[in-house]
Structures are given as structure tokens and as C-alpha cells.
Design a protein around this motif. Sequence first.
Motif, mmCIF file in Angstrom:
data_model
loop_
_atom_site.group_PDB
_atom_site.id
_atom_site.type_symbol
_atom_site.label_atom_id
_atom_site.label_comp_id
_atom_site.label_asym_id
_atom_site.label_seq_id
_atom_site.Cartn_x
_atom_site.Cartn_y
_atom_site.Cartn_z
ATOM 1 N N ILE A 184 -3.646 -8.968 1.753
ATOM 2 C CA ILE A 184 -2.690 -9.384 0.721
ATOM 3 C C ILE A 184 -3.209 -9.024 -0.666
ATOM 4 O O ILE A 184 -2.466 -8.507 -1.507
ATOM 5 N N ASN A 221 -3.966 -15.706 4.414
ATOM 6 C CA ASN A 221 -4.795 -14.591 4.889
ATOM 7 C C ASN A 221 -6.239 -15.035 5.082
ATOM 8 O O ASN A 221 -6.896 -14.723 6.092
ATOM 9 N N LYS A 245 -2.772 -5.289 -1.426
ATOM 10 C CA LYS A 245 -1.403 -4.918 -1.795
ATOM 11 C C LYS A 245 -1.131 -5.260 -3.252
ATOM 12 O O LYS A 245 -0.538 -4.464 -3.994
ATOM 13 N N SER A 248 0.671 -1.924 2.936
ATOM 14 C CA SER A 248 0.947 -2.380 1.566
ATOM 15 C C SER A 248 2.169 -1.693 0.983
ATOM 16 O O SER A 248 2.818 -2.232 0.077
ATOM 17 N N ASN A 300 4.731 -1.070 2.882
ATOM 18 C CA ASN A 300 5.788 -1.461 3.831
ATOM 19 C C ASN A 300 6.171 -0.329 4.781
ATOM 20 O O ASN A 300 7.333 -0.212 5.200
ATOM 21 N N LEU A 316 0.126 -16.451 0.109
ATOM 22 C CA LEU A 316 -0.169 -15.543 1.210
ATOM 23 C C LEU A 316 -1.651 -15.179 1.260
ATOM 24 O O LEU A 316 -2.208 -14.983 2.345
ATOM 25 N N ARG A 368 3.636 -8.062 6.508
ATOM 26 C CA ARG A 368 2.527 -8.940 6.133
ATOM 27 C C ARG A 368 1.796 -9.450 7.380
ATOM 28 O O ARG A 368 0.566 -9.566 7.384
#
Length: 321
Positions: A122, A189, A125, A92, A94, A185, A106
Motif C-alpha cells: 500500500i 497491510n 502505491k 499499484s 491496477n 489500508l 489491493r
Amino acid sequence: MGQKVSRTDFEWVYTEEPHASRRKIILEKYPQIKKLFGHDPNFKWIAGAMVLTQILALLVVKDLSWSWLIVAAYCFGGIINHSLMLAVHEISHNLAFGHSRPFHNRMLGFVCNLPIGLPMSISFKKYHLEHHRYQGDEAIDTDIPTLLEARLFDTTFGKFLWVCLQPFFYIFRPLIINPKPPTRLEIINTIVQLTFNALIVYFLGWKPLAYLLIGSILAMGLHPVAGHFISEHYMFAKGFETYSYYGPLNWITFNVGYHNEHHDFPAVPGSRLPEVKRIAPEFYDTMPQHTSWSRVLYDFIMDPAVGPYARVKRRQRGLAS
């Protein structure tokens, strides 16, 4: 029901969260910490190995009795799944591929999510980054228990139940405190996760899927690795709202125990957080810290001074006090 907690309200403060200002002070004194920023190139291989381990474990647990399956879920699978949840935490920020490759982060999040059984990479995050930026905010930080939780689970037995039910509070609390419409997203997911779950059932049956789901839920409740949920921000010492843990369970949780260090420097991957503490020990050694997540769970349940109310909260800007 046991002794009632001594607190009747949260710890309201009117200062900014402490990490941004401490980050500035530390970097002025130790600018070399900036060299620790960036992704960890080994992370993807470690996380991938955990996912593969769980997939291989499905071939074993499909033939277990239900009682042994639950034991395996609590003692083995749940621990790996909890580690994968913390891998999602790293992703989350990166920290798997860096900020320049968000798509790769992702996608790895989707992969790490698979053994967990419930789509969360997702959504996590989306809410977690707000927890960093607005720590303690009454209307944004969904890590803080609701007033209803604090009032209902205000005895020793109540806190025991609350710890056991933690996974459900973490799942549903954001929908109450700070609901957000699902993103594209998040929908992807969910589709990926449900497809993976369906393939497990089709090829291996319901037991392997139950092993994954039960393990995820049990390891978020009354389980040593779940102690970090409480150790991180529940106020065990007045005036301190974030705590680090420096024990051995950091080895299997991407050093999430280095929580003050993480909030001070979220751009530093978990593998390098001990180096932050080594460089700037005077900022961390003197703060209250935990040595055992199991002890945290015990103290949280048994100590009347600690409970769901033991959190620092801040009024949301613009709301009347």
C-alpha cells in the motif's frame, strides 16, 4: 576510498517531465496502442505461483545451515521476492484486475507482499504514483537520493556502500522527503504481514522468516535484478532521465526494463510493453538504453561521472529557486 564523483550537484531542469507529451505524440500517430491498455488476466496466476513457490521453499530452508540459507536467499528466494516487489508495482497501477476492481488489486497486493516479509504494497502505491506524475520533483519524487546521500557516498567505495544499502534508503527516504500519515489500508497491510510472519515463526521457526527477509534485502542491493533501480532514471547520458533495458531479466521482472515505455503508457501491463516498442520503434530505438543490469551496477560504482547526483531534478512549483 576511490575516485570522487565529478558531479557536485543534481541535473536541474526547468521543463516538464517528458512522458506525458511523448504519450500524446505517440497516440496521435499510433492510436492502436490504446488497445493495449487494461489489465493482464494471466498476471494473478503468475504472481500467485511465485507466492506459492516461496511458501513451499520455507519447508526446505528451515533445515538448512545459516550459510546455505543465505546462499539460497541470494540466489533463489531473493530473486522471487524481487519479482514479487515488481508484481506489487504492477498492482499499484491496477493492472492485475483493472481500475474497476480496486479491492481485488489491493487484496492481491497483500498476498504478493507476504513472502517479502515487510509490509509495503500500500505504501509503495501511495508514493509510486506520485513518482510518475511528478517525476524529478525535489519535494515529491522519493525515488531521487537526498542531498545527504549524494554528499556522503561520493567516492567509488562510497557508491559501493550506497548500492549495498539501497533497500534501507528506499524504506526510509520517503519518511524524510515526503512523510505522510499512515492510511487505514497501510495499517491493515501491516497487520496481515505481521500475522503471516508470526505464523511462520510459530510453525516453522525463525530460519524461514530470516530466509524471506534476508532475500528481500539482498536482492534490493548488490544484486543483478536490483540493477533496474539505477538503470531506470540515473543519468548515464546527459539530457536523458529515463532509460529502458531490453535484456533477459525482463522475463522474471514483468518487463520493468521497458521503462520508457512504462512511463509513457502506465496503463499498459508489463506483458504488453514490448508491443508498444514494436508499434512505435522510432520513439525508443534512438534513445540511450541499457543491455545489462550487472553492467549498470558496475558502471555506477566505477564511473566518476555517475553517482547519486546523476539525477534530473525539478524545483517544486511555488518554491523559491
